[in-house]
Write an enzyme that holds these catalytic residues in place. Sequence first.
Site, PDB file in Angstrom:
ATOM      1  N   GLY A 220     -29.872 -79.175 -65.749  1.00 34.21           N
ATOM      2  CA  GLY A 220     -29.960 -80.224 -64.899  1.00 34.21           C
ATOM      3  C   GLY A 220     -31.169 -81.146 -65.230  1.00 34.21           C
ATOM      4  CB  SER A 221     -32.790 -83.887 -63.421  1.00 34.58           C
ATOM      5  OG  SER A 221     -33.073 -83.383 -62.160  1.00 34.58           O
ATOM      6  CB  THR A 224     -33.470 -80.325 -60.174  1.00 36.42           C
ATOM      7  OG1 THR A 224     -32.950 -81.665 -59.591  1.00 36.42           O
ATOM      8  CG2 THR A 224     -32.954 -79.453 -59.237  1.00 36.42           C
ATOM      9  N   GLY A 225     -35.738 -79.346 -62.245  1.00 36.31           N
ATOM     10  CA  GLY A 225     -36.233 -78.333 -62.995  1.00 36.31           C
ATOM     11  C   GLY A 225     -37.606 -78.008 -62.544  1.00 36.31           C
ATOM     12  CD  GLU A 242     -31.306 -75.261 -72.273  1.00 37.17           C
ATOM     13  OE1 GLU A 242     -31.880 -76.310 -73.012  1.00 37.17           O
ATOM     14  OE2 GLU A 242     -31.491 -74.321 -73.183  1.00 37.17           O
ATOM     15  CB  CYS A 276     -28.716 -83.117 -71.930  1.00 38.14           C
ATOM     16  SG  CYS A 276     -27.868 -81.908 -73.075  1.00 38.14           S
TER      17      CYS A 276
HETATM   18  P1  NAD Z   1     -29.579 -82.431 -60.978  1.00 35.93           P
HETATM   19  O1  NAD Z   1     -30.889 -81.773 -61.214  1.00 35.93           O
HETATM   20  O2  NAD Z   1     -29.574 -83.450 -60.033  1.00 35.93           O
HETATM   21  O3  NAD Z   1     -28.406 -81.313 -60.446  1.00 35.93           O
HETATM   22  C1  NAD Z   1     -28.086 -80.202 -61.149  1.00 35.93           C
HETATM   23  C2  NAD Z   1     -27.959 -78.951 -60.315  1.00 35.93           C
HETATM   24  O4  NAD Z   1     -28.937 -78.609 -59.497  1.00 35.93           O
HETATM   25  C3  NAD Z   1     -26.670 -79.446 -59.278  1.00 35.93           C
HETATM   26  O5  NAD Z   1     -25.824 -78.361 -59.157  1.00 35.93           O
HETATM   27  C4  NAD Z   1     -27.420 -79.579 -57.931  1.00 35.93           C
HETATM   28  O6  NAD Z   1     -26.500 -79.105 -56.987  1.00 35.93           O
HETATM   29  C5  NAD Z   1     -28.590 -78.503 -58.172  1.00 35.93           C
HETATM   30  N1  NAD Z   1     -30.023 -78.853 -57.290  1.00 35.93           N
HETATM   31  C6  NAD Z   1     -30.157 -80.258 -56.992  1.00 35.93           C
HETATM   32  N2  NAD Z   1     -31.534 -79.907 -56.231  1.00 35.93           N
HETATM   33  C7  NAD Z   1     -31.664 -78.600 -56.514  1.00 35.93           C
HETATM   34  C8  NAD Z   1     -32.933 -78.038 -55.924  1.00 35.93           C
HETATM   35  N3  NAD Z   1     -34.055 -78.487 -55.235  1.00 35.93           N
HETATM   36  N4  NAD Z   1     -33.031 -76.696 -56.255  1.00 35.93           N
HETATM   37  C9  NAD Z   1     -32.106 -76.298 -56.921  1.00 35.93           C
HETATM   38  N5  NAD Z   1     -31.056 -76.773 -57.289  1.00 35.93           N
HETATM   39  C10 NAD Z   1     -30.787 -78.051 -57.076  1.00 35.93           C
HETATM   40  O7  NAD Z   1     -28.871 -82.834 -62.311  1.00 35.93           O
HETATM   41  P2  NAD Z   1     -27.484 -83.674 -62.719  1.00 35.93           P
HETATM   42  O8  NAD Z   1     -27.756 -85.101 -62.175  1.00 35.93           O
HETATM   43  O9  NAD Z   1     -26.441 -82.952 -62.098  1.00 35.93           O
HETATM   44  O10 NAD Z   1     -27.432 -83.514 -64.305  1.00 35.93           O
HETATM   45  C11 NAD Z   1     -28.148 -84.533 -65.449  1.00 35.93           C
HETATM   46  C12 NAD Z   1     -29.322 -84.025 -65.636  1.00 35.93           C
HETATM   47  O11 NAD Z   1     -29.007 -82.874 -66.459  1.00 35.93           O
HETATM   48  C13 NAD Z   1     -30.056 -85.108 -66.976  1.00 35.93           C
HETATM   49  O12 NAD Z   1     -31.150 -85.385 -66.807  1.00 35.93           O
HETATM   50  C14 NAD Z   1     -29.276 -84.312 -68.132  1.00 35.93           C
HETATM   51  O13 NAD Z   1     -30.239 -84.917 -69.016  1.00 35.93           O
HETATM   52  C15 NAD Z   1     -29.616 -83.016 -67.619  1.00 35.93           C
HETATM   53  N6  NAD Z   1     -28.773 -81.724 -68.625  1.00 35.93           N
HETATM   54  C16 NAD Z   1     -29.478 -81.300 -69.606  1.00 35.93           C
HETATM   55  C17 NAD Z   1     -28.821 -80.447 -70.540  1.00 35.93           C
HETATM   56  C18 NAD Z   1     -29.664 -79.494 -71.175  1.00 35.93           C
HETATM   57  O14 NAD Z   1     -28.900 -78.661 -71.956  1.00 35.93           O
HETATM   58  N7  NAD Z   1     -30.801 -79.706 -71.537  1.00 35.93           N
HETATM   59  C19 NAD Z   1     -27.636 -80.365 -70.254  1.00 35.93           C
HETATM   60  C20 NAD Z   1     -26.916 -81.207 -69.441  1.00 35.93           C
HETATM   61  C21 NAD Z   1     -27.346 -82.015 -68.456  1.00 35.93           C
END
Ligand code: NAD
Length: 474
Positions: A220-221, A224-225, A242, A276
């Site tokens: 994810g983002s 959030t990471g 990731e 990503c």
């Molecule tokens: P996000 O971080 O908003 O959400 C990802 C997941 O995290 C969702 O399931 C969400 O419900 C959960 N989440 C939200 N807040 C949380 C918290 N505080 N604690 C734990 N979990 C939580 O990301 P997104 O908008 O769904 O995805 C887009 C991002 O993901 C982009 O930045 C993209 O580059 C990245 N991404 C990275 C890869 C990679 O392999 N590096 C692959 C795909 C997407």
Amino acid sequence: MTKTYANLIDGELVTTAATMEVLNPANEQVVGLVPSCGADELDRAVAAARKAFKTWSKRPIDERRAVIQAMAGVIKENADELFRLLTTEQGKPHEQAKGEIYGAAGLMAAQSTLSLEEEIIEDSDTRLHRSRRVPVGVVGGIVPWNFPVMMAMQKIAPAMLSGCTIVLKPSPFTPLTTLRIAELIKDVVPAGVVNVITGEDSLGPLITGHPDIDKITFTGSTATGKKIMEGASKDLKRITLELGGNDASIVLPDANVAKVAEQLFWSSFSNAGQICVAAKRVYIHEDIYDELSAAIAEYAKGVKVGDGSEQGTGVGPIQNKKQFDRVCELIEDAKANGYKFLVGGDVDPSGSGYYVPITILDNPPEDARIVAEEQFGPVMPLMKFSTTEEVIERANNSDYGLAGAVWTGDTDKGVEIAEQLETGTVWVNEYLHLSPFAPFGGHKQSGFGAEYGVEGLKEFTYSQVITVKKNAMA
Ligand code: NAD
């Protein structure tokens, strides 16, 4: 009537009184309802995973491989239904959805063939000293909405192979296809080994903070990471992150313009740019800048933006309103600053669906928000460069370090530049190709640890060293 999808907990399909709506981003219609889980459902899923771990982790690895392969088979057999459902909730064109479903099944099958060999450190007359890997236990998997099925399966398969059990939380925007897969594999996977529960973003921190989860694997983002790393630090959970990227593509003056234009286009616009590792900053040498940017713009004219379920659509809608607003904001910022648009830039506010036109910018400055930030949408800034040293510095001038690409007629030169890019993956004369056998992970703020390959599999394990003194009691 709108279909309600169930969660999978302890081998049972489970629903909750509270539900969440899932929208089709092509028309904003509700296409499914899913359970809205909280701490109680999470506790049940974690308890089931903990119970299943006792037996699953003891099963011979070949039996675990066979279960993963059977799951991959089920996904393939049902690919037709699944890719259509994926387009409905995610927005991507049918062909790309098909690619994701078959890709996920293929990835699982490939990952199931991996092994973690024991290492003999010393086998002498006096001592046997060996290192082996043991599963960490219960894994919490959290995935995003851009490749919901691929991301889920690339976590489930290695977790299972290593001997772990998993509780997976899809994105609230795209849970349907994963829940349908969970329903289809229910009788193939032993109860409790794979649990899928849905909820709002607020379910995420409950997973990160759950005392009986041993590891978090997250895609994810970056924002959030960071929260996950903080949450996981309380009991020192293992983590794999990731995260986001702002990948640079570098086109050298000897690149074949006719060949590169189309590939560059799709490296930015596949999945409506919501990848990503999409090319989010494209640096073109000044000698071929005009010719190549014109060729890309010309190619773009022939690509249809629309509903992914319609024949001929190349670029679908943005997946959700929040991301749509963000991409629109970046485009507005570019307009307000007077940057030049080669293609697109005018979002039509009428009608339903989160459509952003293919948008290509002509040489915006390096500090433009649309260049410096991850756009994650159908936007491609093209920038001119003069020297190799300068472009490497510009490419590396980012907190992200996920991937990058070099396009050139001289592959040795391409590799020389690739080795100077501060990213986890670099392609020379291709893009987006990932091998299930090579580690994939980000440098800097693009991630922590890796997925894929033996390195990715190891992340679901601890090392254990056993040292035996020989003849000690003689
Ligand atoms: P996000 O971080 O908003 O959400 C990802 C997941 O995290 C969702 O399931 C969400 O419900 C959960 N989440 C939200 N807040 C949380 C918290 N505080 N604690 C734990 N979990 C939580 O990301 P997104 O908008 O769904 O995805 C887009 C991002 O993901 C982009 O930045 C993209 O580059 C990245 N991404 C990275 C890869 C990679 O392999 N590096 C692959 C795909 C997407």
